[in-house]
Design a protein around this motif. Structure first.
Motif, PDB file in Angstrom:
ATOM      1  N   ALA A  66       0.826  -1.210   0.000  1.00  0.00           N
ATOM      2  CA  ALA A  66       0.000   0.000   0.000  1.00  0.00           C
ATOM      3  C   ALA A  66       0.858   1.257   0.000  1.00  0.00           C
ATOM      4  CB  ALA A  66      -0.942  -0.015   1.194  1.00  0.00           C
ATOM      5  N   ALA A  67       1.912   1.266   0.821  1.00  0.00           N
ATOM      6  CA  ALA A  67       2.772   2.441   0.914  1.00  0.00           C
ATOM      7  C   ALA A  67       3.519   2.683  -0.402  1.00  0.00           C
ATOM      8  CB  ALA A  67       3.763   2.274   2.058  1.00  0.00           C
ATOM      9  N   THR A  68       4.012   1.613  -1.006  1.00  0.00           N
ATOM     10  CA  THR A  68       4.738   1.745  -2.272  1.00  0.00           C
ATOM     11  C   THR A  68       3.830   2.276  -3.365  1.00  0.00           C
ATOM     12  OG1 THR A  68       6.163  -0.117  -1.640  1.00  0.00           O
ATOM     13  CG2 THR A  68       6.156   0.517  -3.956  1.00  0.00           C
ATOM     14  N   SER A  69       2.613   1.756  -3.430  1.00  0.00           N
ATOM     15  CA  SER A  69       1.664   2.189  -4.460  1.00  0.00           C
ATOM     16  C   SER A  69       1.275   3.652  -4.307  1.00  0.00           C
ATOM     17  CB  SER A  69       0.402   1.322  -4.415  1.00  0.00           C
ATOM     18  OG  SER A  69       0.697  -0.003  -4.801  1.00  0.00           O
ATOM     19  N   ALA A  70       1.308   4.164  -3.080  1.00  0.00           N
ATOM     20  CA  ALA A  70       0.869   5.535  -2.826  1.00  0.00           C
ATOM     21  C   ALA A  70       1.903   6.578  -3.243  1.00  0.00           C
ATOM     22  CB  ALA A  70       0.535   5.698  -1.342  1.00  0.00           C
ATOM     23  N   ARG A  71       3.132   6.146  -3.535  1.00  0.00           N
ATOM     24  CA  ARG A  71       4.192   7.093  -3.863  1.00  0.00           C
ATOM     25  C   ARG A  71       4.305   7.309  -5.372  1.00  0.00           C
ATOM     26  NH1 ARG A  71       6.962   3.924   0.354  1.00  0.00           N
ATOM     27  NH2 ARG A  71       6.706   5.155   2.252  1.00  0.00           N
ATOM     28  N   GLN A  72       4.854   8.450  -5.738  1.00  0.00           N
ATOM     29  CA  GLN A  72       5.161   8.723  -7.127  1.00  0.00           C
ATOM     30  C   GLN A  72       6.443   7.976  -7.514  1.00  0.00           C
ATOM     31  OE1 GLN A  72       3.400  10.561  -9.487  1.00  0.00           O
ATOM     32  NE2 GLN A  72       1.830  10.429  -7.872  1.00  0.00           N
TER      33      GLN A  72
ATOM     34  N   TRP B 227       6.359 -10.910  -2.780  1.00  0.00           N
ATOM     35  CA  TRP B 227       5.271 -10.688  -1.823  1.00  0.00           C
ATOM     36  C   TRP B 227       4.076 -11.576  -2.136  1.00  0.00           C
ATOM     37  CZ3 TRP B 227       8.264  -9.219   1.485  1.00  0.00           C
ATOM     38  CH2 TRP B 227       9.172  -8.184   1.322  1.00  0.00           C
ATOM     39  N   ALA B 228       3.892 -11.900  -3.398  1.00  0.00           N
ATOM     40  CA  ALA B 228       2.835 -12.856  -3.750  1.00  0.00           C
ATOM     41  C   ALA B 228       3.104 -14.210  -3.114  1.00  0.00           C
ATOM     42  CB  ALA B 228       2.718 -12.989  -5.266  1.00  0.00           C
ATOM     43  N   THR B 229       4.369 -14.640  -3.129  1.00  0.00           N
ATOM     44  CA  THR B 229       4.690 -15.930  -2.511  1.00  0.00           C
ATOM     45  C   THR B 229       4.540 -15.859  -0.996  1.00  0.00           C
ATOM     46  OG1 THR B 229       7.085 -15.484  -2.332  1.00  0.00           O
ATOM     47  CG2 THR B 229       6.293 -16.479  -4.375  1.00  0.00           C
ATOM     48  N   LYS B 230       4.826 -14.697  -0.415  1.00  0.00           N
ATOM     49  CA  LYS B 230       4.683 -14.549   1.040  1.00  0.00           C
ATOM     50  C   LYS B 230       3.207 -14.587   1.457  1.00  0.00           C
ATOM     51  CE  LYS B 230       9.047 -13.865   2.170  1.00  0.00           C
ATOM     52  NZ  LYS B 230       9.798 -14.838   3.016  1.00  0.00           N
ATOM     53  N   LEU B 231       2.334 -14.085   0.604  1.00  0.00           N
ATOM     54  CA  LEU B 231       0.903 -14.121   0.903  1.00  0.00           C
ATOM     55  C   LEU B 231       0.300 -15.495   0.651  1.00  0.00           C
ATOM     56  CD1 LEU B 231      -0.198 -10.656  -0.547  1.00  0.00           C
ATOM     57  CD2 LEU B 231       0.036 -11.288   1.871  1.00  0.00           C
ATOM     58  N   GLY B 232       1.058 -16.362   0.021  1.00  0.00           N
ATOM     59  CA  GLY B 232       0.688 -17.765  -0.107  1.00  0.00           C
ATOM     60  C   GLY B 232      -0.665 -18.002  -0.746  1.00  0.00           C
ATOM     61  N   PRO B 233      -1.493 -18.844  -0.130  1.00  0.00           N
ATOM     62  CA  PRO B 233      -2.760 -19.245  -0.746  1.00  0.00           C
ATOM     63  C   PRO B 233      -3.807 -18.134  -0.808  1.00  0.00           C
ATOM     64  CG  PRO B 233      -2.600 -20.136   1.463  1.00  0.00           C
ATOM     65  CD  PRO B 233      -1.258 -19.540   1.150  1.00  0.00           C
ATOM     66  N   LEU B 234      -3.529 -16.976  -0.231  1.00  0.00           N
ATOM     67  CA  LEU B 234      -4.446 -15.848  -0.421  1.00  0.00           C
ATOM     68  C   LEU B 234      -4.422 -15.358  -1.864  1.00  0.00           C
ATOM     69  CD1 LEU B 234      -3.685 -13.653   2.740  1.00  0.00           C
ATOM     70  CD2 LEU B 234      -5.662 -15.152   2.391  1.00  0.00           C
ATOM     71  N   VAL B 235      -3.334 -15.662  -2.567  1.00  0.00           N
ATOM     72  CA  VAL B 235      -3.122 -15.137  -3.921  1.00  0.00           C
ATOM     73  C   VAL B 235      -3.586 -16.158  -4.959  1.00  0.00           C
ATOM     74  CG1 VAL B 235      -1.387 -14.346  -5.576  1.00  0.00           C
ATOM     75  CG2 VAL B 235      -1.198 -13.725  -3.158  1.00  0.00           C
ATOM     76  N   PRO B 236      -4.545 -15.811  -5.798  1.00  0.00           N
ATOM     77  CA  PRO B 236      -4.976 -16.731  -6.861  1.00  0.00           C
ATOM     78  C   PRO B 236      -3.829 -17.078  -7.797  1.00  0.00           C
ATOM     79  CG  PRO B 236      -6.547 -14.929  -6.599  1.00  0.00           C
ATOM     80  CD  PRO B 236      -5.338 -14.565  -5.789  1.00  0.00           C
ATOM     81  N   GLY B 237      -3.886 -18.287  -8.353  1.00  0.00           N
ATOM     82  CA  GLY B 237      -2.795 -18.769  -9.178  1.00  0.00           C
ATOM     83  C   GLY B 237      -2.450 -17.869 -10.347  1.00  0.00           C
TER      84      GLY B 237
ATOM     85  N   GLY C 231      -0.342  -2.056 -10.919  1.00  0.00           N
ATOM     86  CA  GLY C 231      -1.532  -2.873 -11.146  1.00  0.00           C
ATOM     87  C   GLY C 231      -1.467  -4.191 -10.388  1.00  0.00           C
ATOM     88  N   LEU C 232      -0.302  -4.810 -10.352  1.00  0.00           N
ATOM     89  CA  LEU C 232      -0.154  -6.064  -9.609  1.00  0.00           C
ATOM     90  C   LEU C 232      -0.318  -5.838  -8.106  1.00  0.00           C
ATOM     91  CD1 LEU C 232       2.850  -7.755 -11.468  1.00  0.00           C
ATOM     92  CD2 LEU C 232       0.418  -8.316 -11.650  1.00  0.00           C
ATOM     93  N   ARG C 233       0.229  -4.739  -7.603  1.00  0.00           N
ATOM     94  CA  ARG C 233       0.072  -4.451  -6.173  1.00  0.00           C
ATOM     95  C   ARG C 233      -1.399  -4.273  -5.815  1.00  0.00           C
ATOM     96  NH1 ARG C 233       4.385  -1.044  -7.465  1.00  0.00           N
ATOM     97  NH2 ARG C 233       6.376  -1.984  -6.858  1.00  0.00           N
ATOM     98  N   ALA C 234      -2.144  -3.611  -6.685  1.00  0.00           N
ATOM     99  CA  ALA C 234      -3.576  -3.430  -6.426  1.00  0.00           C
ATOM    100  C   ALA C 234      -4.282  -4.777  -6.354  1.00  0.00           C
ATOM    101  CB  ALA C 234      -4.197  -2.550  -7.508  1.00  0.00           C
ATOM    102  N   ARG C 235      -3.925  -5.679  -7.240  1.00  0.00           N
ATOM    103  CA  ARG C 235      -4.543  -7.006  -7.232  1.00  0.00           C
ATOM    104  C   ARG C 235      -4.119  -7.809  -6.009  1.00  0.00           C
ATOM    105  NH1 ARG C 235      -2.863  -9.415 -12.853  1.00  0.00           N
ATOM    106  NH2 ARG C 235      -4.066 -11.230 -12.108  1.00  0.00           N
ATOM    107  N   LEU C 236      -2.859  -7.669  -5.590  1.00  0.00           N
ATOM    108  CA  LEU C 236      -2.404  -8.372  -4.389  1.00  0.00           C
ATOM    109  C   LEU C 236      -3.116  -7.834  -3.142  1.00  0.00           C
ATOM    110  CD1 LEU C 236       1.428  -8.523  -5.147  1.00  0.00           C
ATOM    111  CD2 LEU C 236      -0.122 -10.491  -4.993  1.00  0.00           C
ATOM    112  N   LEU C 237      -3.288  -6.531  -3.088  1.00  0.00           N
ATOM    113  CA  LEU C 237      -4.007  -5.943  -1.953  1.00  0.00           C
ATOM    114  C   LEU C 237      -5.463  -6.383  -1.936  1.00  0.00           C
ATOM    115  CD1 LEU C 237      -2.451  -2.369  -2.010  1.00  0.00           C
ATOM    116  CD2 LEU C 237      -2.247  -4.032  -0.139  1.00  0.00           C
ATOM    117  N   ALA C 238      -6.069  -6.477  -3.109  1.00  0.00           N
ATOM    118  CA  ALA C 238      -7.454  -6.941  -3.181  1.00  0.00           C
ATOM    119  C   ALA C 238      -7.563  -8.388  -2.735  1.00  0.00           C
ATOM    120  CB  ALA C 238      -7.992  -6.774  -4.610  1.00  0.00           C
TER     121      ALA C 238
END
Length: 303
Positions: A121-127, A217-227, A284-291
């Motif tokens: 979230a913090a990274t996405s909020a920056r320019q 970070w997708a791997t760290k979120l594990g099964p929360l992340v769709p394939g 765009g990927l960060r937004a999907r990971l956050l969702a």
């Protein structure tokens, strides 16, 4: 802060749907890792692509396992429940339906989810900052002996020419995992001094390594992340890795990689063009990971 899962609306997938999704995911993963697996079988190393399986220590076998994400109920089929029911953090109901047990996952990984979502979230909020020109790789070999380099490849400009490029530029690296490999002589040349503890405050979307780390970070979120999202992150990381090495001081011509000559105005312009593209795609990927993780860490963005 205590993280508690939300109660997302459940979506039920019939067996034919999740079997097809799982098979298509495995086939895509196999295609993405085929060259790496073939080289590994021959005992060959690849200075560019091995990074994706060493720095990011997710094996090809793990990549090909499809996860539906949270809130998805996999209905049993003629052959029984989904095989995911036998994996950690999944539960199988009496009727054979399989679902990710978010509470069980958070019992083990709440701190990780909190950190990752706060960072995304913090990274996405920056320019995005696009004036670094990939000089982190140059700083990793600055004034270093030729036999001490991380890659057993010649330097395009030689040691003296490489050092001159470093000395002619201002270095502004915000990514700790790149900065920690700077040579001692290069450390004080960085206008920033990132640490492991200030990632959330330092990382920005223009950084190629931060964009690559969407996969981490997708791997760290594990099964929360769709394939599908996991493999999208992997593909971007693979593409950026090639750019990162093309813009480095090394001569990668033996790998068929044309250099991005960041020591020239034309090379700088090419690097910035790619950097802006990667910044947009990684956002765009960060937004999907956050969702994907929002139901598990609803308050992470306020950390």
């Amino acid at each position: 802060m205590t993280i508690a899962p939300d109660s997302p609306t459940l979506t039920r997938l019939p067996a034919r749907a999740w079997v097809r999704a799982s098979d298509e995911h495995a086939a895509r993963a196999d295609e993405l890792t085929a060259a790496h697996r073939a080289r590994r079988a021959r005992g060959e190393r690849h200075a560019v692509e091995d990074f994706l399986f060493e720095y990011y220590p997710t094996k090809p076998a793990a990549l090909r396992v499809w996860h539906p994400g949270a809130g998805i109920v996999l209905e049993p089929g003629p052959e029984g429940p989904s095989p995911l029911g036998g994996r950690r953090w999944y539960r199988t109901d009496d009727d054979g339906a399989v679902t990710l047990d978010v509470e069980a996952f958070l019992a083990d990984r709440a701190d990780t989810v909190q950190f990752v979502t706060a960072l995304l979230a913090a990274t996405s909020a920056r320019q995005p900052f696009t004036g670094c020109f990939g000089l982190h790789e140059w700083a990793m070999v600055y004034r270093e002996a030729d036999d001490a380099h991380r890659h057993p490849l010649p330097l395009r400009l030689g040691s003296a020419g490489t050092d001159a490029v470093v000395e002619a530029h201002k270095i502004r690296c915000s990514h700790f995992d790149a900065f920690r490999f700077f040579t001692p002589e290069a450390v004080d040349r960085n206008t920033l001094q990132p640490t492991q503890l200030d990632r959330v405050q330092m990382e920005q979307p223009g950084c190629l390594h931060a964009a690559m780390d969407c996969y981490k970070w997708a791997t760290k979120l594990g099964p929360l992340v769709p394939g599908e999202l996991l493999l999208d992150c992997f593909e971007l990381a693979r593409e950026i890795r090639r750019t990162d090495m093309a813009a480095s001081p090394y001569d990668f011509s033996s790998y068929g990689l044309a250099p991005i000559r960041i020591e020239t105005p034309e090379g700088k312009a090419e690097y910035v063009r790619l950097q802006r593209d990667y910044a947009a795609r990684s956002t765009g990927l960060r937004a999907r990971l956050l969702a994907a993780s929002a139901h598990a860490a609803p308050s992470a963005s306020s950390v």
